[in-house]
Design a protein around this motif. Structure first.
Motif, PDB file in Angstrom:
ATOM      1  N   LEU A   1       1.052  -1.227  -0.238  1.00  0.00           N
ATOM      2  CA  LEU A   1       0.408  -0.098  -0.246  1.00  0.00           C
ATOM      3  C   LEU A   1       0.711   1.671  -0.056  1.00  0.00           C
ATOM      4  O   LEU A   1       0.294   2.022  -0.408  1.00  0.00           O
ATOM      5  N   LEU A   2       1.608   0.772   0.751  1.00  0.00           N
ATOM      6  CA  LEU A   2       3.225   1.864   0.800  1.00  0.00           C
ATOM      7  C   LEU A   2       3.101   2.912  -0.331  1.00  0.00           C
ATOM      8  O   LEU A   2       3.909   4.038  -0.914  1.00  0.00           O
ATOM      9  N   ASN A   3       3.489   1.903  -1.797  1.00  0.00           N
ATOM     10  CA  ASN A   3       3.935   2.133  -2.874  1.00  0.00           C
ATOM     11  C   ASN A   3       2.939   3.026  -3.645  1.00  0.00           C
ATOM     12  O   ASN A   3       3.594   3.413  -4.579  1.00  0.00           O
TER      13      ASN A   3
ATOM     14  N   PHE B   1       1.027   4.245  -4.216  1.00  0.00           N
ATOM     15  CA  PHE B   1      -0.003   5.492  -5.119  1.00  0.00           C
ATOM     16  C   PHE B   1       1.277   6.575  -5.293  1.00  0.00           C
ATOM     17  O   PHE B   1       1.097   7.278  -5.356  1.00  0.00           O
TER      18      PHE B   1
ATOM     19  N   VAL C   1      -8.835   3.946   2.935  1.00  0.00           N
ATOM     20  CA  VAL C   1      -7.132   4.185   2.381  1.00  0.00           C
ATOM     21  C   VAL C   1      -6.413   5.225   2.861  1.00  0.00           C
ATOM     22  O   VAL C   1      -5.682   3.893   2.996  1.00  0.00           O
ATOM     23  N   LEU C   2      -7.217   5.815   2.510  1.00  0.00           N
ATOM     24  CA  LEU C   2      -6.403   7.379   3.611  1.00  0.00           C
ATOM     25  C   LEU C   2      -5.280   6.671   4.885  1.00  0.00           C
ATOM     26  O   LEU C   2      -4.434   6.976   4.896  1.00  0.00           O
ATOM     27  N   ASN C   3      -6.907   6.767   5.454  1.00  0.00           N
ATOM     28  CA  ASN C   3      -6.437   5.952   6.827  1.00  0.00           C
ATOM     29  C   ASN C   3      -5.429   5.142   7.382  1.00  0.00           C
ATOM     30  O   ASN C   3      -4.497   5.224   8.174  1.00  0.00           O
TER      31      ASN C   3
ATOM     32  N   ILE D   1      -3.243   3.838   4.814  1.00  0.00           N
ATOM     33  CA  ILE D   1      -1.496   4.928   4.038  1.00  0.00           C
ATOM     34  C   ILE D   1      -1.152   4.419   5.330  1.00  0.00           C
ATOM     35  O   ILE D   1       0.228   5.164   6.060  1.00  0.00           O
ATOM     36  N   SER D   2      -2.189   5.976   6.220  1.00  0.00           N
ATOM     37  CA  SER D   2      -1.281   7.115   7.182  1.00  0.00           C
ATOM     38  C   SER D   2      -1.145   5.797   8.554  1.00  0.00           C
ATOM     39  O   SER D   2       0.415   6.519   8.593  1.00  0.00           O
ATOM     40  N   LYS D   3      -1.557   5.205   8.428  1.00  0.00           N
ATOM     41  CA  LYS D   3      -1.471   4.115  10.126  1.00  0.00           C
ATOM     42  C   LYS D   3       0.012   3.261   9.401  1.00  0.00           C
ATOM     43  O   LYS D   3       1.111   3.277  10.539  1.00  0.00           O
TER      44      LYS D   3
ATOM     45  N   SER E   1       2.030   4.287   7.033  1.00  0.00           N
ATOM     46  CA  SER E   1       3.424   5.427   7.158  1.00  0.00           C
ATOM     47  C   SER E   1       4.247   5.030   8.794  1.00  0.00           C
ATOM     48  O   SER E   1       5.524   5.350   8.958  1.00  0.00           O
ATOM     49  N   ASP E   2       3.421   5.766   9.258  1.00  0.00           N
ATOM     50  CA  ASP E   2       3.245   6.595  11.129  1.00  0.00           C
ATOM     51  C   ASP E   2       4.248   4.801  11.443  1.00  0.00           C
ATOM     52  O   ASP E   2       5.228   5.593  11.951  1.00  0.00           O
TER      53      ASP E   2
ATOM     54  N   LEU F   1       1.180  13.468   7.317  1.00  0.00           N
ATOM     55  CA  LEU F   1       1.739  12.703   7.683  1.00  0.00           C
ATOM     56  C   LEU F   1       1.102  11.497   9.025  1.00  0.00           C
ATOM     57  O   LEU F   1       0.478  10.978   9.438  1.00  0.00           O
TER      58      LEU F   1
ATOM     59  N   PHE G   1      -3.751  11.714   9.885  1.00  0.00           N
ATOM     60  CA  PHE G   1      -5.223  11.013   9.462  1.00  0.00           C
ATOM     61  C   PHE G   1      -5.212   9.546  10.135  1.00  0.00           C
ATOM     62  O   PHE G   1      -5.653   8.461   9.989  1.00  0.00           O
ATOM     63  N   SER G   2      -3.758   9.421  11.671  1.00  0.00           N
ATOM     64  CA  SER G   2      -3.642   8.600  11.902  1.00  0.00           C
ATOM     65  C   SER G   2      -3.555   8.455  12.861  1.00  0.00           C
ATOM     66  O   SER G   2      -3.303   7.586  14.110  1.00  0.00           O
TER      67      SER G   2
ATOM     68  N   LEU H   1      -4.282  11.159  -1.234  1.00  0.00           N
ATOM     69  CA  LEU H   1      -3.414   9.745  -0.716  1.00  0.00           C
ATOM     70  C   LEU H   1      -2.048  10.167  -2.216  1.00  0.00           C
ATOM     71  O   LEU H   1      -1.840   9.275  -1.269  1.00  0.00           O
ATOM     72  N   ASN H   2      -2.352  10.234  -2.961  1.00  0.00           N
ATOM     73  CA  ASN H   2      -0.635  10.360  -4.120  1.00  0.00           C
ATOM     74  C   ASN H   2       0.382  11.219  -2.297  1.00  0.00           C
ATOM     75  O   ASN H   2       1.294  10.669  -2.926  1.00  0.00           O
TER      76      ASN H   2
ATOM     77  N   SER I   1       0.988  10.023  -0.236  1.00  0.00           N
ATOM     78  CA  SER I   1       2.412   8.868  -0.313  1.00  0.00           C
ATOM     79  C   SER I   1       3.647   9.307  -0.253  1.00  0.00           C
ATOM     80  O   SER I   1       4.296   8.009  -0.206  1.00  0.00           O
TER      81      SER I   1
ATOM     82  N   SER J   1       5.707  10.123   3.100  1.00  0.00           N
ATOM     83  CA  SER J   1       5.492   8.714   3.460  1.00  0.00           C
ATOM     84  C   SER J   1       7.357   8.228   2.839  1.00  0.00           C
ATOM     85  O   SER J   1       7.579   7.535   3.545  1.00  0.00           O
TER      86      SER J   1
ATOM     87  N   ILE K   1      10.647   7.883   4.574  1.00  0.00           N
ATOM     88  CA  ILE K   1      10.807   6.027   4.999  1.00  0.00           C
ATOM     89  C   ILE K   1      12.646   5.950   4.590  1.00  0.00           C
ATOM     90  O   ILE K   1      13.178   5.893   5.014  1.00  0.00           O
TER      91      ILE K   1
END
Lengths: 231, 231
Positions: free
Chosen positions: A89-91, A93, A132-134, A136-138, A140-141, B90, B93-94, B133-134, B137, B140, B144
């Motif tokens: 999911l990180l990649n 988008f 999805v936003l939520n 992806i955010s989690k 990465s976090d 970042l 959303f989390s 989203l983009n 992404s 992050s 990372i």
DNA sequence: CGCGGCTTTGATGTTCATCAAGTAAAGTGG
DNA sequence: CCACTTTACTTGATGAACATCAAAGCCGCG
């Protein structure tokens, strides 16, 4: 290995609520239709760094590592991921190609959804996009937090951190079979194999853990947590 | 410091295309209406770790650091961010609270949009959600990637990396005024102040950079890049 | 002008990587 | 199933990289 897509469909998937809660029947159907399941054995590479991204992946079962290989053939592990994690999911988008390789550490069951179908649903359902936003955010976090915390620890703290990760987040048991080699622990925390082993031995001598090959038992959780915090 | 919201509105903002390209006039208006601009001087804390998140922030001008302070009062810097970066994207959303403090390194102009309004627009406009989203992404990803790369470098490689970051990504010039102290460089790459200074001196002695207090000139870009890669 | 924070250099000790060497375990082909 | 090969694991010795401690000059600021 590819297996039948009818074993389970998304509607009844245990992980459905993690991400697919907002979909209507038609959307489910299109995701489900674009979906294939694969099983990978320990050691198999699921996706290789550089490969084109054309699917959304999620894990139903197993354990994987995300990693990079440098010019001289040495691996560096970014993270260990478990069921419920959306491993790419990180990649999807931000990149058209995989930035990390993904390999199975145990027998792993992966659902593969065609990326264009997945993205179509995202673009047409803003509740789903929000979900999805939520996620992806989690993700990465957690990854950032973990890497950031590692940076300021020395070897004992790093090893304690990894042991706690497996005990608490992966196996939820003080006794577990270490799914990665000592070398891989080193690749995960940026230390050499030898020093990982020495640290394991030291923890054993200090009565913090018991070692029986790959089987690890945490004997003194409190002390281990303290080392993780202060080390 | 709070300043007039009419200096520029979002519709004409240079960074509009980065994120707000998909909004219709009504959506613009609601964002613009929920928006306040703030100016911070070097050293001012924009948001403190633990504070409630109730706005979406973006930088129009300046430079900031994201960092954490540990129990014994030592800071660890996660990243340096510049205009066009969405400095809390970042987190919003989390988390409900800031996981990192944000402080200005130079005079910094920040737009602050009420979070509920921002999220409302996200939830009602899936193209916008997709755009967010983009961005999230990408952010992050960069963070990372950067932290991950640092982990396997030793001090020379880390310092070279930071120098290149400022020269190429922030100031786009081989000569620039270092906006952070030697101690902060250390906090950014997890090394002590003394060893950062020693590495700077070594680069100077080797003719790779020239030092004049905070003014740094890169004399041998090729060698510096090589140290970044191999170090 | 004096105080605190930043910068710098040197001396010393700790932490960790590297090299070497050997044992154990796990996979492989006959 | 055994011999063979490879990979994983382990310990010790040595040196390199880095942190820590100490001391002093500098610079900006109230």
């Amino acid at each position: 290995m590819k297996i039948s897509k009818d074993i389970l469909n998304c509607k009844h998937c245990v992980y459905r609520s993690l991400l697919f809660g907002q979909l209507d029947d038609k959307e489910y159907e299109s995701i489900n239709h674009a979906r294939t399941e694969y099983v990978f054995k320990r050691g198999e590479v699921i996706k290789a760094e550089g490969e084109n991204i054309n699917s959304f992946l999620y894990m139903r079962k197993g354990l994987v590592k995300l990693y990079k290989t440098n010019k001289i053939g040495k691996d560096q592990i970014l993270s260990i991921n478990k069921p419920g994690d959306f491993i790419n999911l990180l990649n999807i988008f931000s990149n058209s190609n995989y930035k990390y390789s993904i390999a199975a550490l145990e027998e792993t069951l992966v659902c593969d959804v065609k990326l264009n179908v997945f993205i179509e649903v995202v673009r047409n359902n803003s509740d789903f996009a929000f979900s999805v936003l939520n996620r992806i955010s989690k993700i990465s976090d957690e990854t950032i937090e973990r890497r950031f915390a590692l940076a300021q620890k020395q070897i004992k703290g790093r090893v304690a951190n990894i042991l706690l990760f497996f005990a608490e987040e992966v196996y939820r048991d003080n006794k577990f079979r270490m799914p990665i080699t000592r070398r891989e622990v080193g690749e995960l925390v940026s230390m050499t194999t030898e020093n990982i082993i020495r640290t394991f031995s030291e923890f054993r001598k200090d009565g913090i853990i018991a070692l029986d090959g790959k089987i690890i038992t945490i004997l003194d959780l409190k002390r281990l947590k303290n080392i993780n915090k202060t080390g």
